[in-house]
Design an enzyme around this catalytic site. Structure first.
Site, PDB file in Angstrom:
ATOM      1  N   HIS A  19       0.824  -1.206   0.000  1.00 49.06           N
ATOM      2  CA  HIS A  19       0.000   0.000   0.000  1.00 49.06           C
ATOM      3  C   HIS A  19       0.866   1.268   0.000  1.00 49.06           C
ATOM      4  O   HIS A  19       1.601   1.520   0.941  1.00 49.06           O
ATOM      5  CB  HIS A  19      -0.890  -0.036   1.252  1.00 49.06           C
ATOM      6  CG  HIS A  19      -1.795   1.134   1.378  1.00 49.06           C
ATOM      7  ND1 HIS A  19      -1.725   2.033   2.412  1.00 49.06           N
ATOM      8  CD2 HIS A  19      -2.812   1.545   0.584  1.00 49.06           C
ATOM      9  CE1 HIS A  19      -2.664   2.945   2.265  1.00 49.06           C
ATOM     10  NE2 HIS A  19      -3.342   2.684   1.163  1.00 49.06           N
ATOM     11  N   HIS A  61      -0.366  10.862  -2.743  1.00 47.66           N
ATOM     12  CA  HIS A  61      -1.689  10.540  -2.210  1.00 47.66           C
ATOM     13  C   HIS A  61      -2.578  11.769  -2.055  1.00 47.66           C
ATOM     14  O   HIS A  61      -3.724  11.787  -2.499  1.00 47.66           O
ATOM     15  CB  HIS A  61      -1.547   9.841  -0.856  1.00 47.66           C
ATOM     16  CG  HIS A  61      -2.862   9.494  -0.234  1.00 47.66           C
ATOM     17  ND1 HIS A  61      -3.575  10.361   0.573  1.00 47.66           N
ATOM     18  CD2 HIS A  61      -3.617   8.373  -0.327  1.00 47.66           C
ATOM     19  CE1 HIS A  61      -4.701   9.795   0.950  1.00 47.66           C
ATOM     20  NE2 HIS A  61      -4.759   8.586   0.426  1.00 47.66           N
TER      21      HIS A  61
HETATM   22  O1  G3P Z   1      -6.605   1.442  -2.596  1.00 49.16           O
HETATM   23  C1  G3P Z   1      -6.859   1.256  -1.257  1.00 49.16           C
HETATM   24  C2  G3P Z   1      -6.517   2.470  -0.433  1.00 49.16           C
HETATM   25  O2  G3P Z   1      -5.305   2.963  -0.905  1.00 49.16           O
HETATM   26  C3  G3P Z   1      -7.548   3.531  -0.475  1.00 49.16           C
HETATM   27  O3  G3P Z   1      -7.348   4.536   0.478  1.00 49.16           O
HETATM   28  O4  G3P Z   1      -6.624   6.734   1.286  1.00 49.16           O
HETATM   29  O5  G3P Z   1      -5.006   4.890   1.254  1.00 49.16           O
HETATM   30  O6  G3P Z   1      -5.730   5.923  -0.861  1.00 49.16           O
HETATM   31  P1  G3P Z   1      -6.120   5.557   0.527  1.00 49.16           P
HETATM   32 CA    CA Z   2      -4.589   4.574  -2.353  1.00 47.25          CA
END
Ligand code: G3P
Ligand code: CA
Length: 255
Positions: A19, A61
């Site tokens: 992630h 992000h």
């Molecule tokens: O793709 C899953 C997750 O990344 C979504 O939330 O806020 O971490 O981009 P975020």
């Molecule tokens: Ca994400």
């Protein structure tokens, strides 16, 4: 999670998406985090995409720069040439000073065919540019995801071959799953606390893989393993892979 001793080889039972890269050990959404993810044995990396002022998909992000770089203001107010000069690592640890905000093109070129790349599109404005860029990387193993289901549906109409993942963060998952099926999606990505047996049954019978996000605790990994999800989004793929590996060893010893 306490990391078990031993090998961190990718456990066969769950597909691990790192992630924002291995964001527990390196600054999120940087090449350092993506390299660490590969080193940890993750099957794929997840990254977030915004658009620069001059229309280039960049990997970050937030829609603003302050949290993860030494820049200021909206990402969309700066050109890609300006964005890639910023320091995107010093905020995480001094050892990472000098890490850059990568362009999506740089990450796709780096990943090649070795890793799957989950491109999460954060702003609908980036959809067309991402689609255009992907034409230059026909061999990339890409999965495009978004919370914006309308955008994903449009992308499917423009490129029916594109692998899509529908993100879900509300309890109204049935609507998301229906949209995913209609768009020929590969997967549904629910927030971890929203995963339930009915959701898994619905996805399984629709042929959708289920990738919950974001999991760090060993107990959660075990719960999802038992529930039978296809994979997980994790911040520390090395730690989770070791945990899965140790579980497999335990199971084998019990057989
Ligand atoms: O793709 C899953 C997750 O990344 C979504 O939330 O806020 O971490 O981009 P975020
Ligand atoms: Ca994400």
């Amino acid at each position: 999670m306490r990391c078990p001793e031993g090998s961190a080889a990718q456990a066969a039972t769950l597909f691990l998406w790192a992630h924002r890269g291995a964001s527990a050990v390196a600054p999120e959404n940087t090449l350092a985090a993506f390299r660490a993810a590969e080193g940890a044995g993750a099957g794929g990396i997840e990254l977030d995409v915004h658009l620069s002022r001059d229309g280039i998909p960049v990997v970050i992000h937030d829609e603003t720069l302050e949290r993860t770089s030494n820049g200021h203001g909206q990402v969309a107010r700066w050109s890609a040439a300006e964005l890639v000069l910023l320091d995107a690592g010093g905020w995480f640890a001094p050892a990472f000073s000098g890490e850059r905000i990568p362009t999506l093109e740089q990450v796709l070129a780096w990943a090649g065919e070795r890793l799957r790349v989950n491109i999460e599109i954060k702003t609908a404005a980036a959809g067309a540019a991402v689609l255009r860029l992907l034409r230059d990387f026909p061999r990339s193993r890409v999965l495009v995801s978004s919370f914006d289901h309308r955008l994903l549906t449009q992308l499917h109409q423009q490129d029916p071959e594109l692998s899509l993942g529908f993100l879900g963060e509300t309890r109204f998952w049935r609507r998301g799953v229906r949209r995913a099926v209609a768009a020929g999606a590969e997967s549904y990505h629910p927030r971890a606390d929203l995963v339930s047996r009915p959701l898994l049954r619905a996805c399984r019978s629709a042929g959708l893989a289920v990738y919950p996000w974001t999991i760090d605790a060993a107990a959660e990994v075990d719960r999802f393993l038992l529930l039978g999800v296809s994979g997980l989004f994790v911040n520390d793929p090395q730690c989770v892979a070791k945990h899965l590996k140790s579980k497999q060893t335990t199971l084998k010893l019990q057989e």
